[in-house]
Design a protein around this motif. Structure first.
Motif, PDB file in Angstrom:
ATOM      1  N   GLN A 232       0.848  -1.205   0.000  1.00 19.88           N
ATOM      2  CA  GLN A 232       0.000   0.000   0.000  1.00 19.88           C
ATOM      3  C   GLN A 232       0.879   1.248   0.000  1.00 19.88           C
ATOM      4  OE1 GLN A 232      -3.235  -0.310   3.144  1.00 19.88           O
ATOM      5  NE2 GLN A 232      -1.767  -1.829   3.884  1.00 19.88           N
ATOM      6  N   GLY A 233       1.935   1.205   0.823  1.00 20.15           N
ATOM      7  CA  GLY A 233       2.862   2.338   0.906  1.00 20.15           C
ATOM      8  C   GLY A 233       3.584   2.552  -0.419  1.00 20.15           C
ATOM      9  N   ALA A 234       3.973   1.433  -1.055  1.00 22.48           N
ATOM     10  CA  ALA A 234       4.668   1.548  -2.344  1.00 22.48           C
ATOM     11  C   ALA A 234       3.748   2.221  -3.371  1.00 22.48           C
ATOM     12  CB  ALA A 234       5.072   0.156  -2.829  1.00 22.48           C
ATOM     13  N   ARG A 235       2.471   1.857  -3.314  1.00 30.94           N
ATOM     14  CA  ARG A 235       1.504   2.464  -4.227  1.00 30.94           C
ATOM     15  C   ARG A 235       1.404   3.980  -3.986  1.00 30.94           C
ATOM     16  NH1 ARG A 235      -1.879  -0.644  -7.293  1.00 30.94           N
ATOM     17  NH2 ARG A 235      -1.787  -2.620  -6.186  1.00 30.94           N
ATOM     18  N   SER A 236       1.368   4.362  -2.724  1.00 34.17           N
ATOM     19  CA  SER A 236       1.268   5.797  -2.406  1.00 34.17           C
ATOM     20  C   SER A 236       2.521   6.546  -2.869  1.00 34.17           C
ATOM     21  CB  SER A 236       1.109   6.014  -0.904  1.00 34.17           C
ATOM     22  OG  SER A 236      -0.001   5.345  -0.428  1.00 34.17           O
ATOM     23  N   ALA A 281      -2.304 -11.487  -0.170  1.00 33.34           N
ATOM     24  CA  ALA A 281      -2.789 -10.304  -0.889  1.00 33.34           C
ATOM     25  C   ALA A 281      -1.616  -9.518  -1.480  1.00 33.34           C
ATOM     26  CB  ALA A 281      -3.592  -9.426   0.053  1.00 33.34           C
ATOM     27  N   GLU A 282      -0.531  -9.421  -0.724  1.00 32.18           N
ATOM     28  CA  GLU A 282       0.629  -8.652  -1.213  1.00 32.18           C
ATOM     29  C   GLU A 282       1.267  -9.356  -2.414  1.00 32.18           C
ATOM     30  OE1 GLU A 282       2.563  -5.749   1.347  1.00 32.18           O
ATOM     31  OE2 GLU A 282       2.816  -7.418   2.733  1.00 32.18           O
ATOM     32  N   LEU A 283       1.356 -10.689  -2.333  1.00 26.59           N
ATOM     33  CA  LEU A 283       1.953 -11.432  -3.451  1.00 26.59           C
ATOM     34  C   LEU A 283       1.092 -11.261  -4.710  1.00 26.59           C
ATOM     35  CD1 LEU A 283       3.072 -14.604  -1.470  1.00 26.59           C
ATOM     36  CD2 LEU A 283       4.606 -13.009  -2.671  1.00 26.59           C
ATOM     37  N   ASP A 284      -0.233 -11.238  -4.517  1.00 22.77           N
ATOM     38  CA  ASP A 284      -1.129 -11.019  -5.669  1.00 22.77           C
ATOM     39  C   ASP A 284      -0.864  -9.677  -6.331  1.00 22.77           C
ATOM     40  OD1 ASP A 284      -2.341 -13.409  -5.363  1.00 22.77           O
ATOM     41  OD2 ASP A 284      -4.151 -12.644  -4.357  1.00 22.77           O
ATOM     42  N   GLN A 285      -0.538  -8.692  -5.487  1.00 19.94           N
ATOM     43  CA  GLN A 285      -0.373  -7.332  -6.031  1.00 19.94           C
ATOM     44  C   GLN A 285       1.007  -7.067  -6.610  1.00 19.94           C
ATOM     45  OE1 GLN A 285      -2.021  -4.034  -3.695  1.00 19.94           O
ATOM     46  NE2 GLN A 285      -2.655  -5.618  -2.265  1.00 19.94           N
ATOM     47  N   SER A 286       1.911  -8.031  -6.433  1.00 17.63           N
ATOM     48  CA  SER A 286       3.282  -7.774  -6.887  1.00 17.63           C
ATOM     49  C   SER A 286       3.353  -7.592  -8.409  1.00 17.63           C
ATOM     50  CB  SER A 286       4.206  -8.913  -6.459  1.00 17.63           C
ATOM     51  OG  SER A 286       3.806 -10.112  -7.086  1.00 17.63           O
ATOM     52  N   ASN A 287       2.337  -8.124  -9.094  1.00 19.57           N
ATOM     53  CA  ASN A 287       2.341  -7.977 -10.561  1.00 19.57           C
ATOM     54  C   ASN A 287       1.448  -6.840 -11.047  1.00 19.57           C
ATOM     55  OD1 ASN A 287       4.095 -10.141 -11.214  1.00 19.57           O
ATOM     56  ND2 ASN A 287       2.453 -11.560 -10.640  1.00 19.57           N
ATOM     57  N   PRO A 289       0.186  -3.791 -12.745  1.00 22.54           N
ATOM     58  CA  PRO A 289       0.899  -3.076 -13.806  1.00 22.54           C
ATOM     59  C   PRO A 289       1.440  -1.730 -13.332  1.00 22.54           C
ATOM     60  CG  PRO A 289      -1.273  -3.839 -14.542  1.00 22.54           C
ATOM     61  CD  PRO A 289      -1.199  -4.120 -13.090  1.00 22.54           C
ATOM     62  N   GLY A 290       2.694  -1.493 -13.658  1.00 25.21           N
ATOM     63  CA  GLY A 290       3.317  -0.194 -13.378  1.00 25.21           C
ATOM     64  C   GLY A 290       3.688   0.037 -11.930  1.00 25.21           C
TER      65      GLY A 290
END
Ligand SMILES: Nc1ncnc2c1ncn2[C@@H]1O[C@H](COP(=O)(O)OP(=O)(O)OP(=O)(O)O)[C@@H](O)[C@H]1O
Ligand SMILES: Nc1nc2c(ncn2[C@@H]2O[C@H](COP(=O)(O)O)[C@@H](O)[C@H]2O)c(=O)[nH]1
Length: 388
Positions: A232-236, A281-287, A289-290
């Motif tokens: 979540q932090g990486a996204r922000s 959930a985090e592993l799912d989000q590792s891909n 896009p961008g």
């Protein structure tokens, strides 16, 4: 703006200290230094020219945000544009002397709206562009901290760790201010509302966040900043103005992740279960896009560390662009503002004589200002003009 006429008290400014007055639009901004330890070192007052009304922080409805310069007895100031004023502090190293008082930048406008009051903000000017910070994410227990610790041990002068804030309780060997800034929920909420955080997230039942100061203080030391934050932090951070490299660390298998988390022995069974749920959930989000630039599998630790080093070396082409004139920016160099044109502000060495190899005239490129409050104004380009 405020209704009361406030007498401008010169006594509140430190004895022997100079004040600078700068007109922008229908306001005069007066900037001076305070010698009252209980007050911020820089005093800013605003005179509404039409109403002849003074506004100052000791009176309600006016807040000075941002990082405060260290106290100096003298400074000079000039408007850069309608949004900010350049302040040059004298008698400190050049690297410490450049400040901006933001009076109508997007950050100030936003804060004015949130707080419903008059706001200005100070931002430190930083010469040159450093290397991009590195964001490292991955599920709890994958080995992010272990990899970062190795990097910091091997390259202590090259990398600096962004010390996050958290409401989690410290583990046995964790040191406040080193591993985390352990903090109360009410304090972090207040700081977040004051725009002091680059990002924050609710992770495994606690609040974690990266303060702007945590990143800036590493970068100010000329080191490359490493952030260990969740997805979540990486996204922000991706959505912020901080240009970083994003790395996701994966476990070789879910079973191995669970094994490592248990072997670490720092969490209760309930916490382990929560962390493992979040890991899926985090592993799912590792891909996503961008989001991440690189994925690293941490199977064999040494092999993974070598791969991490390779990734970071790839980016080593971005050399610091600090001009050679001010490379030794630690020397005290008193400059004052001489003049301004559309593209540059000229700074003159105080004594008119170049001392310690410092240039007698410096030109600050106005097109080079990026960032700003609540962080730093970075990427300043300065060239010397040694015409005498
Ligand atoms: N490649 C590896 N092989 C085996 N064990 C490892 C490896 N990398 C790290 N570990 C071990 O796994 C445990 C978890 O590592 P670490 O604390 O660095 O994870 P983390 O990703 O930082 O976790 P968190 O996000 O919870 O802070 C530690 O005990 C560490 O010694
Ligand atoms: N969004 C953020 N996540 C953070 C930050 N600091 C750490 N973290 C992440 O939290 C978990 C758990 O850490 P732990 O120390 O309790 O094991 C881990 O994934 C970290 O990456 C932060 O500032 N912001």
């Amino acid at each position: 703006m405020g209704e009361e006429a406030v007498e401008f008290s010169v006594e509140k400014v430190a004895k022997g200290c100079k004040q600078s007055a700068v007109d922008v639009g229908d306001k005069t901004f007066v900037i001076g230094s305070s010698d009252d330890d209980s007050k911020p070192p820089v005093i800013v007052k605003i005179l509404g020219k039409r109403t002849q009304t003074w506004y100052c922080t000791s009176v309600h409805h006016f807040i000075v945000l941002g990082t405060q310069p260290t106290l100096t007895k003298s400074q000079s100031a000039i408007p850069v544009n309608d949004e900010k004023i350049l302040i040059i502090e004298k008698g400190v190293p050049l690297n410490e002397s450049i400040w901006f008082l933001e009076i109508d930048t997007p950050f100030v406008k936003q804060q004015r709206k949130i707080k419903g009051t008059e706001v200005v903000s100070l931002s430190k000017g930083v010469i040159g562009v450093g290397q991009k910070p590195v964001v490292i994410s991955g599920p709890s227990g994958v080995g992010k901290g272990t990899l970062i610790a190795k990097l910091m041990k091997d390259y202590p002068s090259k990398f600096g760790f962004s010390v996050s804030h958290t409401t989690r309780s410290p583990r046995e060997k964790e040191i406040d201010g080193v591993h985390y800034h352990f903090t109360e929920r009410s304090k972090i909420d207040k700081d977040i509302s004051e725009g002091k955080f680059l990002e924050f997230a609710h992770v495994h039942g606690n609040v974690y966040g990266t303060s702007i100061e945590a990143v800036e203080s590493v970068t100010d030391e000329g080191k490359r900043c490493i952030l260990d934050i969740d997805v979540q932090g990486a996204r922000s951070v991706r959505a912020s103005s901080l240009e970083a490299i994003f790395i996701f660390v994966c476990p070789p298998s879910f079973e191995e992740l669970e094994k490592r988390l248990r072997a670490r022995g720092t969490e209760t069974e309930e916490q382990i279960q929560k962390r493992l749920r979040n890991a899926r959930a985090e592993l799912d989000q590792s891909n996503s896009p961008g989001l991440f630039d690189h994925l690293l599998v941490n199977d064999d630790l040494e092999a993974c560390y070598e791969n991490l080093k390779k990734l970071l070396t790839l980016d080593d082409s971005q050399e610091d662009s600090i001009d050679f004139y001010i490379k030794d920016g630690k020397q005290t160099a008193s400059y004052s503002i001489m003049s301004k044109n559309d593209s540059e502000i000229l700074l003159q060495f105080e004594t008119n004589e170049a001392k310690n190899g410092a240039a007698s005239l410096l030109a600050l490129d106005l097109s080079s200002l990026s960032g700003g409050a609540p962080g730093r104004t970075r990427g300043l380009k300065i060239r010397s003009i040694n015409s005498f």
